[in-house]
Scaffold this motif. Structure first.
Motif, short mmCIF file in Angstrom:
data_model
loop_
_atom_site.label_atom_id
_atom_site.label_comp_id
_atom_site.label_asym_id
_atom_site.label_seq_id
_atom_site.Cartn_x
_atom_site.Cartn_y
_atom_site.Cartn_z
N ARG A 368 -10.52 -9.99 -3.59
CA ARG A 368 -9.16 -10.00 -3.05
C ARG A 368 -8.64 -8.58 -2.85
NH1 ARG A 368 -5.07 -12.99 -6.84
NH2 ARG A 368 -5.64 -11.16 -8.10
N GLU A 369 -8.93 -7.69 -3.80
CA GLU A 369 -8.51 -6.30 -3.66
C GLU A 369 -9.21 -5.60 -2.51
OE1 GLU A 369 -9.27 -4.55 -7.42
OE2 GLU A 369 -7.52 -5.44 -8.40
N ASP A 370 -10.38 -6.08 -2.13
CA ASP A 370 -11.10 -5.47 -1.02
C ASP A 370 -10.71 -6.08 0.32
OD1 ASP A 370 -13.27 -3.60 -0.17
OD2 ASP A 370 -14.23 -5.46 0.49
N VAL A 371 -10.35 -7.37 0.31
CA VAL A 371 -10.06 -8.07 1.56
C VAL A 371 -8.72 -7.63 2.15
CG1 VAL A 371 -9.45 -10.33 2.53
CG2 VAL A 371 -11.51 -10.06 1.13
N TYR A 372 -7.67 -7.59 1.31
CA TYR A 372 -6.34 -7.31 1.83
C TYR A 372 -6.22 -5.94 2.50
CZ TYR A 372 -4.49 -11.59 -0.22
OH TYR A 372 -4.24 -12.90 -0.50
N PRO A 373 -6.76 -4.87 1.93
CA PRO A 373 -6.71 -3.59 2.65
C PRO A 373 -7.45 -3.61 3.98
CG PRO A 373 -7.17 -3.23 0.33
CD PRO A 373 -7.27 -4.70 0.56
N LYS A 374 -8.59 -4.32 4.03
CA LYS A 374 -9.34 -4.40 5.29
C LYS A 374 -8.54 -5.15 6.35
CE LYS A 374 -13.97 -4.02 3.30
NZ LYS A 374 -14.20 -2.69 3.91
N LEU A 375 -7.86 -6.22 5.95
CA LEU A 375 -7.02 -6.94 6.90
C LEU A 375 -5.88 -6.05 7.39
CD1 LEU A 375 -6.75 -10.44 5.16
CD2 LEU A 375 -8.10 -9.85 7.18
N LYS A 376 -5.34 -5.24 6.47
CA LYS A 376 -4.27 -4.34 6.86
C LYS A 376 -4.77 -3.27 7.81
CE LYS A 376 -0.44 -1.74 4.83
NZ LYS A 376 0.18 -1.27 3.56
N GLU A 377 -6.00 -2.75 7.58
CA GLU A 377 -6.57 -1.75 8.47
C GLU A 377 -6.79 -2.31 9.88
OE1 GLU A 377 -10.14 -0.25 6.83
OE2 GLU A 377 -9.16 0.71 5.10
N LYS A 378 -7.23 -3.57 9.93
CA LYS A 378 -7.46 -4.20 11.23
C LYS A 378 -6.18 -4.74 11.86
CE LYS A 378 -12.23 -5.58 10.32
NZ LYS A 378 -13.20 -6.69 10.28
N LYS A 379 -5.05 -4.59 11.15
CA LYS A 379 -3.75 -5.02 11.64
C LYS A 379 -3.74 -6.51 11.99
CE LYS A 379 -2.59 -0.44 13.41
NZ LYS A 379 -2.18 0.36 14.59
N ILE A 380 -4.34 -7.31 11.09
CA ILE A 380 -4.34 -8.75 11.27
C ILE A 380 -3.02 -9.30 10.74
CG2 ILE A 380 -5.51 -10.91 10.69
CD1 ILE A 380 -7.17 -9.06 12.42
N SER A 381 -2.27 -9.94 11.58
CA SER A 381 -0.98 -10.45 11.17
C SER A 381 -1.11 -11.68 10.30
CB SER A 381 -0.13 -10.79 12.41
OG SER A 381 -0.75 -11.80 13.16
N SER A 382 -0.09 -11.92 9.47
CA SER A 382 -0.14 -13.08 8.56
C SER A 382 -0.09 -14.39 9.34
CB SER A 382 1.03 -13.00 7.58
OG SER A 382 2.27 -12.95 8.28
N GLU A 383 0.48 -14.36 10.57
CA GLU A 383 0.54 -15.59 11.37
C GLU A 383 -0.85 -16.09 11.73
OE1 GLU A 383 2.29 -12.92 11.93
OE2 GLU A 383 4.37 -13.58 11.57
N LYS A 384 -1.80 -15.18 11.93
CA LYS A 384 -3.16 -15.59 12.28
C LYS A 384 -3.88 -16.21 11.09
CE LYS A 384 -3.99 -12.26 15.98
NZ LYS A 384 -4.87 -11.18 16.49
N LEU A 385 -3.41 -15.92 9.91
CA LEU A 385 -4.09 -16.41 8.71
C LEU A 385 -3.51 -17.72 8.22
CD1 LEU A 385 -4.31 -13.01 6.79
CD2 LEU A 385 -6.04 -14.07 8.22
N GLU A 386 -2.43 -18.18 8.84
CA GLU A 386 -1.81 -19.44 8.44
C GLU A 386 -2.58 -20.62 9.02
OE1 GLU A 386 0.54 -19.82 6.30
OE2 GLU A 386 0.92 -17.70 6.02
#
Length: 386
Positions: A368-386
């Motif tokens: 989890r600590e590795d995934v969230y920064p990578k998602l932030k780097e790729k600028k993946i919005s939370s709407e896409k993850l819903e």
């Protein structure tokens, strides 16, 4: 790829590993014997580490409450006796629980064996009456049904022969298992002594480990490894606390429900199930077998009701209580608790069940600590993850 010294070293390491792997596959028996020998030598120390880790959880609670860190009295005598007194109280507390369980369970088991030995004829007669009554009702419901006849005299003779010869057979095995028992006791004693040394000097040992890591590893890797070790320590400690809480809840549930349904041995079965439930999810089945055997002697019908009650409570505990109590204590979602216990239990047995949840929790936290920064780097919005 440029053949510099670093690349040549990496290639050499890969070649050596490949050669060793090939040789190991060709000599599996030798490799297995080697690792078994090493494991046998290290068993007392590994057992000591496990004992120290388990005892460290209640010891920290006792130490923080009886000898708080912010206490005004900081005299030398305070610091000198803080750890030994806390460790002694912890050992007394654990031994008291074990002795209490033994005093409740063992006398009932011995008494039941005595009743079973003297009351076999009545017990078999009761089973025979229940069987005949069941057959009679089946014939009333289905007149054309055919049922097998049971020779109760042969069964009675066989059971008596088993009880008479069981003691002799058991004595025959005693010589064979004496060495194993002695070796196990010796390993436990050595491990316990090693655990005491670890607990007395745990801060000093932690400083020594840090010095070694920072001396031989880059600072960033040493920091990362120490973070993982601290996370693992916290997770395993919370797991032990959650597991003990869950065991108490389950044992209390059995005690109360057995009292409500007027089933015998309520206290003994509740204590036994609470003690064996320290093995995740499946440990309570030991209590099932013992409880069913004890209740069966006095009433087969009540033994059947106890089995039904057990599976009902086990479903509630396994699907609702355990994932939430233990899962919340280690920060692992309920579904992954079930996956961890099932996967590790089927692969590594009881030991796998014991370590599955905290290991999964550490991996889950690191991922989890590795995934969230990578998602932030790729600028993946939370709407896409819903």
């Amino acid at each position: 790829m440029e053949l510099n010294r670093k690349n040549m070293r990496n290639i050499l390491i890969v070649v050596v590993i490949a050669i060793l792997l090939f040789w190991g596959l060709q000599h599996l028996s030798t490799v297995s014997y080697f690792f078994n020998t090493i494991f046998g030598i290290l068993t007392p120390f590994l057992l000591g580490l496990c004992i120290a880790f388990i005892l460290n959880v209640p010891m920290k609670v006792i130490e923080n409450n009886i000898f708080p860190a912010n206490a005004k009295d900081k005299k030398a005598i305070y610091k000198k006796f803080k750890r030994p007194v806390s460790l002694l109280l912890t050992i007394i507390f654990v031994l008291a629980i074990i002795i209490l369980v033994m005093l409740i369970v063992i006398p009932e088991v011995v008494r039941t064996f005595g009743i079973l030995r003297t009351g076999i004829p009545n017990f078999i007669l009761r089973i025979q009456e229940l069987y005949n009554e069941l057959i009679a009702r089946l014939h009333e419901l289905m007149p054309g049904i055919t049922t097998a006849k049971i020779n109760w005299a042969d069964i009675n003779k066989t059971v008596f022969g088993f009880l008479q010869n069981g003691t002799t057979s058991l004595l025959g095995f005693t010589v064979n298992i004496a060495t194993s028992i002695f070796s196990g006791v010796l390993n436990f004693v050595l491990g316990f002594i090693f655990a005491i040394y670890i607990l007395i000097q745990k801060e000093s040992l932690a400083r020594q480990v840090k010095r070694v890591l920072y001396a031989y590893l880059p600072e960033t890797k040493a920091d990362r490894l120490l973070y993982i070790l601290r996370l693992s320590n916290k997770t395993f400690s919370n797991f032990i606390t959650g597991q003990c809480l869950e065991a108490v809840i389950l044992g209390t549930m059995f005690f109360i429900t057995m009292l409500i349904f007027r089933l015998p041995y309520a206290l003994m079965v509740g204590v036994l199930i609470a003690f064996t439930a320290l093995i995740p999810l499946f440990g309570a089945f030991i209590g099932l077998f013992v409880g069913t055997f004890l209740i069966l002697v006095s009433s087969p019908i009540k033994a059947l009701w106890f089995i039904i009650l057990f599976f009902v409570l086990q479903q509630i505990e396994g699907n609702l209580i355990y994932p939430r109590v233990v899962g919340n204590s280690v920060g692992l979602p309920a579904i992954w608790v079930l996956v961890a216990v099932t996967l590790f239990g089927s692969t590594f047995g009881i030991i796998g069940m014991l370590v599955s949840v905290p290991i999964f929790s550490v991996l889950y936290t690191l991922l989890r600590e590795d995934v969230y920064p990578k998602l932030k780097e790729k600028k993946i919005s939370s709407e896409k993850l819903e």
